[in-house]
Design an enzyme around this catalytic site. Sequence first.
Site, PDB file in Angstrom:
ATOM      1  N   LYS A 157       0.839  -1.207   0.000  1.00  0.00           N
ATOM      2  CA  LYS A 157       0.000   0.000   0.000  1.00  0.00           C
ATOM      3  C   LYS A 157       0.866   1.247   0.000  1.00  0.00           C
ATOM      4  O   LYS A 157       1.943   1.262   0.595  1.00  0.00           O
ATOM      5  CB  LYS A 157      -0.879   0.042   1.249  1.00  0.00           C
ATOM      6  CG  LYS A 157      -2.060  -0.897   1.237  1.00  0.00           C
ATOM      7  CD  LYS A 157      -2.863  -0.658   2.498  1.00  0.00           C
ATOM      8  CE  LYS A 157      -4.255  -1.220   2.415  1.00  0.00           C
ATOM      9  NZ  LYS A 157      -5.058  -0.852   3.599  1.00  0.00           N
ATOM     10  N   GLY A 163      -8.369   5.753  -3.178  1.00  0.00           N
ATOM     11  CA  GLY A 163      -9.027   5.272  -4.391  1.00  0.00           C
ATOM     12  C   GLY A 163      -8.407   3.999  -4.946  1.00  0.00           C
ATOM     13  O   GLY A 163      -8.496   3.721  -6.134  1.00  0.00           O
ATOM     14  N   GLU A 199       0.985  -4.773   4.395  1.00  0.00           N
ATOM     15  CA  GLU A 199       0.002  -5.262   5.357  1.00  0.00           C
ATOM     16  C   GLU A 199      -0.340  -6.698   5.056  1.00  0.00           C
ATOM     17  O   GLU A 199      -0.301  -7.108   3.894  1.00  0.00           O
ATOM     18  CB  GLU A 199      -1.318  -4.473   5.216  1.00  0.00           C
ATOM     19  CG  GLU A 199      -1.484  -3.354   6.170  1.00  0.00           C
ATOM     20  CD  GLU A 199      -2.798  -2.615   5.975  1.00  0.00           C
ATOM     21  OE1 GLU A 199      -3.687  -3.079   5.236  1.00  0.00           O
ATOM     22  OE2 GLU A 199      -2.916  -1.539   6.581  1.00  0.00           O
ATOM     23  N   HIS A 207     -15.549  -5.069   4.211  1.00  0.00           N
ATOM     24  CA  HIS A 207     -15.239  -3.669   4.513  1.00  0.00           C
ATOM     25  C   HIS A 207     -16.458  -3.096   5.241  1.00  0.00           C
ATOM     26  O   HIS A 207     -17.520  -2.958   4.656  1.00  0.00           O
ATOM     27  CB  HIS A 207     -14.965  -2.915   3.215  1.00  0.00           C
ATOM     28  CG  HIS A 207     -14.774  -1.436   3.402  1.00  0.00           C
ATOM     29  ND1 HIS A 207     -13.626  -0.775   3.033  1.00  0.00           N
ATOM     30  CD2 HIS A 207     -15.595  -0.488   3.930  1.00  0.00           C
ATOM     31  CE1 HIS A 207     -13.751   0.513   3.329  1.00  0.00           C
ATOM     32  NE2 HIS A 207     -14.939   0.712   3.868  1.00  0.00           N
ATOM     33  N   LYS A 236     -15.907   1.131  -4.120  1.00  0.00           N
ATOM     34  CA  LYS A 236     -17.236   0.699  -3.691  1.00  0.00           C
ATOM     35  C   LYS A 236     -18.284   0.904  -4.790  1.00  0.00           C
ATOM     36  O   LYS A 236     -18.242   1.891  -5.516  1.00  0.00           O
ATOM     37  CB  LYS A 236     -17.652   1.500  -2.454  1.00  0.00           C
ATOM     38  CG  LYS A 236     -16.682   1.330  -1.294  1.00  0.00           C
ATOM     39  CD  LYS A 236     -16.818   2.449  -0.277  1.00  0.00           C
ATOM     40  CE  LYS A 236     -15.723   2.331   0.769  1.00  0.00           C
ATOM     41  NZ  LYS A 236     -15.695   3.502   1.666  1.00  0.00           N
ATOM     42  N   GLU A 287      -8.371   2.727   7.688  1.00  0.00           N
ATOM     43  CA  GLU A 287      -8.099   4.168   7.592  1.00  0.00           C
ATOM     44  C   GLU A 287      -9.256   4.998   8.119  1.00  0.00           C
ATOM     45  O   GLU A 287     -10.376   4.515   8.255  1.00  0.00           O
ATOM     46  CB  GLU A 287      -7.747   4.587   6.157  1.00  0.00           C
ATOM     47  CG  GLU A 287      -8.879   4.528   5.163  1.00  0.00           C
ATOM     48  CD  GLU A 287      -8.502   5.180   3.823  1.00  0.00           C
ATOM     49  OE1 GLU A 287      -7.698   6.124   3.798  1.00  0.00           O
ATOM     50  OE2 GLU A 287      -9.035   4.735   2.801  1.00  0.00           O
ATOM     51  N   ARG A 291     -13.589  13.293   6.452  1.00  0.00           N
ATOM     52  CA  ARG A 291     -14.478  14.084   5.596  1.00  0.00           C
ATOM     53  C   ARG A 291     -15.811  13.363   5.490  1.00  0.00           C
ATOM     54  O   ARG A 291     -15.975  12.265   6.011  1.00  0.00           O
ATOM     55  CB  ARG A 291     -13.879  14.183   4.192  1.00  0.00           C
ATOM     56  CG  ARG A 291     -13.570  12.794   3.642  1.00  0.00           C
ATOM     57  CD  ARG A 291     -13.246  12.783   2.174  1.00  0.00           C
ATOM     58  NE  ARG A 291     -12.677  11.526   1.745  1.00  0.00           N
ATOM     59  CZ  ARG A 291     -13.351  10.443   1.405  1.00  0.00           C
ATOM     60  NH1 ARG A 291     -14.669  10.440   1.479  1.00  0.00           N
ATOM     61  NH2 ARG A 291     -12.739   9.347   1.017  1.00  0.00           N
ATOM     62  N   ARG A 336     -24.355   3.068  -6.524  1.00  0.00           N
ATOM     63  CA  ARG A 336     -23.664   4.145  -7.237  1.00  0.00           C
ATOM     64  C   ARG A 336     -23.828   3.943  -8.738  1.00  0.00           C
ATOM     65  O   ARG A 336     -23.530   2.859  -9.248  1.00  0.00           O
ATOM     66  CB  ARG A 336     -22.165   4.138  -6.931  1.00  0.00           C
ATOM     67  CG  ARG A 336     -21.836   4.385  -5.489  1.00  0.00           C
ATOM     68  CD  ARG A 336     -20.346   4.596  -5.344  1.00  0.00           C
ATOM     69  NE  ARG A 336     -19.940   4.582  -3.947  1.00  0.00           N
ATOM     70  CZ  ARG A 336     -18.793   5.050  -3.510  1.00  0.00           C
ATOM     71  NH1 ARG A 336     -17.917   5.553  -4.369  1.00  0.00           N
ATOM     72  NH2 ARG A 336     -18.482   4.994  -2.226  1.00  0.00           N
TER      73      ARG A 336
HETATM   74  P1  ADP Z   1      -7.929   3.540  -0.449  1.00  0.00           P
HETATM   75  O1  ADP Z   1      -7.597   4.622   0.525  1.00  0.00           O
HETATM   76  O2  ADP Z   1      -6.995   3.493  -1.629  1.00  0.00           O
HETATM   77  O3  ADP Z   1      -9.368   3.498  -0.820  1.00  0.00           O
HETATM   78  P2  ADP Z   1      -8.175   1.535   1.644  1.00  0.00           P
HETATM   79  O4  ADP Z   1      -7.083   1.373   2.603  1.00  0.00           O
HETATM   80  O5  ADP Z   1      -9.395   2.288   2.086  1.00  0.00           O
HETATM   81  O6  ADP Z   1      -7.594   2.190   0.296  1.00  0.00           O
HETATM   82  O7  ADP Z   1      -8.635   0.133   1.110  1.00  0.00           O
HETATM   83  C1  ADP Z   1      -9.534  -0.005   0.028  1.00  0.00           C
HETATM   84  C2  ADP Z   1     -10.029  -1.440  -0.050  1.00  0.00           C
HETATM   85  O8  ADP Z   1      -8.923  -2.334  -0.225  1.00  0.00           O
HETATM   86  C3  ADP Z   1     -10.728  -1.931   1.201  1.00  0.00           C
HETATM   87  O9  ADP Z   1     -12.078  -1.583   1.225  1.00  0.00           O
HETATM   88  C4  ADP Z   1     -10.534  -3.434   1.077  1.00  0.00           C
HETATM   89  O10 ADP Z   1     -11.441  -3.990   0.150  1.00  0.00           O
HETATM   90  C5  ADP Z   1      -9.158  -3.540   0.491  1.00  0.00           C
HETATM   91  N1  ADP Z   1      -8.131  -3.698   1.544  1.00  0.00           N
HETATM   92  C6  ADP Z   1      -7.447  -2.715   2.174  1.00  0.00           C
HETATM   93  N2  ADP Z   1      -6.587  -3.222   3.088  1.00  0.00           N
HETATM   94  C7  ADP Z   1      -6.718  -4.552   3.029  1.00  0.00           C
HETATM   95  C8  ADP Z   1      -6.093  -5.676   3.720  1.00  0.00           C
HETATM   96  N3  ADP Z   1      -5.141  -5.499   4.641  1.00  0.00           N
HETATM   97  N4  ADP Z   1      -6.509  -6.916   3.391  1.00  0.00           N
HETATM   98  C9  ADP Z   1      -7.460  -7.131   2.455  1.00  0.00           C
HETATM   99  N5  ADP Z   1      -8.077  -6.156   1.776  1.00  0.00           N
HETATM  100  C10 ADP Z   1      -7.715  -4.874   2.043  1.00  0.00           C
END
Ligand code: ADP
Length: 447
Positions: A157, A163, A199, A207, A236, A287, A291, A336
Amino acid sequence: MFNRVLVANRGEIAVRVIRALHELGVEAVAVYSTADRDALHVRMADYAVHIGPPQAADSYLRIPSVVAAATTTGSEAIHPGYGFLAENPAFVEACVENDLVFVGPPADVMATMGDKISAKRAMRAADVPIVPGTEGSTTISEARAAAEEIGFPVLLKATAGGGGKGMRLVRAADDLEDAFGTAANEADAAFGDPTMYIEKALVPARHVEIQVICDHHGNVLTLGERECSIQRRHQKLIEESPSAALTRETREAMEAAAERACRAVGYRNAGTFEFLLGPDGSFYFIELNARLQVEHPVTELCTGIDLVREQLRVAAGDELSVTGRAPRRGHAIEVRLNAEDPEHDFRPSPGLVSRFEPAQGPGVRVDTFIQSGTVIPPFYDSLIAKLVVWDADRAAAIARAERALGETAVDGVPTTRELALEVLRSDAFRSGEYSTSTLEALRSVAA
Ligand code: ADP
């Protein structure tokens, strides 16, 4: 309450915020790029200021232009919507320096939570469970060592991520190096920052996110969860509340964790704690979105609380009228609608909407900026409308969503409507037993 507020956004969210302002008797100031000259938010606002050419970098993202639009129109506050400058601490500081109230959290809290690594550290300190992984800028060799320790699959990550960009799932050690390189390049291109961390990938996982709002008097309100596991490329597509995956105990544990975190970091205004939920009911913070979220109407329909109105009230210094856990009832689902082409791997498909007929009738809400004849410009994101339904229970809400989506007609541009119908009708969705991998799995079966 304020007399005049500038809305630093466009599209459906600018329209949404202007509606809240008008209901509060507040004048709305719109900003617009050349491409949005005829947009609905411009027509709805009491005043509108042109802030530059179509490219967002030269208009909606230009802090001096937005701040100047606010000061020259005598606006007292700025609502940022989501996206664009909504999570930019430098923008918050620019507002404060110009005596403008920013409708959102303070710059320092936003900065801590905007960096995914410092956010994880802050959550650990607040005793909120976090996904196992590295907690600092990670080199490729550190990533390799960490992956061996936590076990594959892992997720690479970007610390500046958003996004789904700069994110790669890695199933085996051999793939790590290539994936690290592409993800870091992607992050550098998108955010100007190639910093990566790693991670454990929780699969299957769901989620599930908790909505909060905090006032400036130490009060915290949590408003339950939104289930957002129906995703395509980590984006989403359909959200609902309540989540079929949560027991009452787990829900309360998540809301309590979110409340604890708000108090620990001094959070203010609306925010969303995103968690991954494992099959055993364990949950891990991923996270904090500092907002308003796209999917906030789901929560509004279940709680009867107007989140944008509350954001404005809190920013004006009012106390929250309800604190603790918001009461809620029934079931809400948001679909959406994106202008994307299913025939071409869902690439954005801007253009002229020759006909738009939104769904109507009981329990239906449509948040949009399009009408028949609207031209969707190619410069911004592909979300054109949100169809949100409420009903007494989940089965009734699904039936209502299907009915409403059936009534919805968009001609001229391809959309995600058919895909959403397919999901709503699938056994996986109907059973409530789905994960973040379900949509991709449905698609590959259909393909
Ligand atoms: P962004 O900020 O790019 O949207 P997020 O951290 O919110 O990224 O993660 C987006 C999506 O990625 C999550 O809703 C989930 O589906 C997947 N995801 C994130 N972290 C993990 C993880 N550690 N294991 C499995 N899926 C993950």
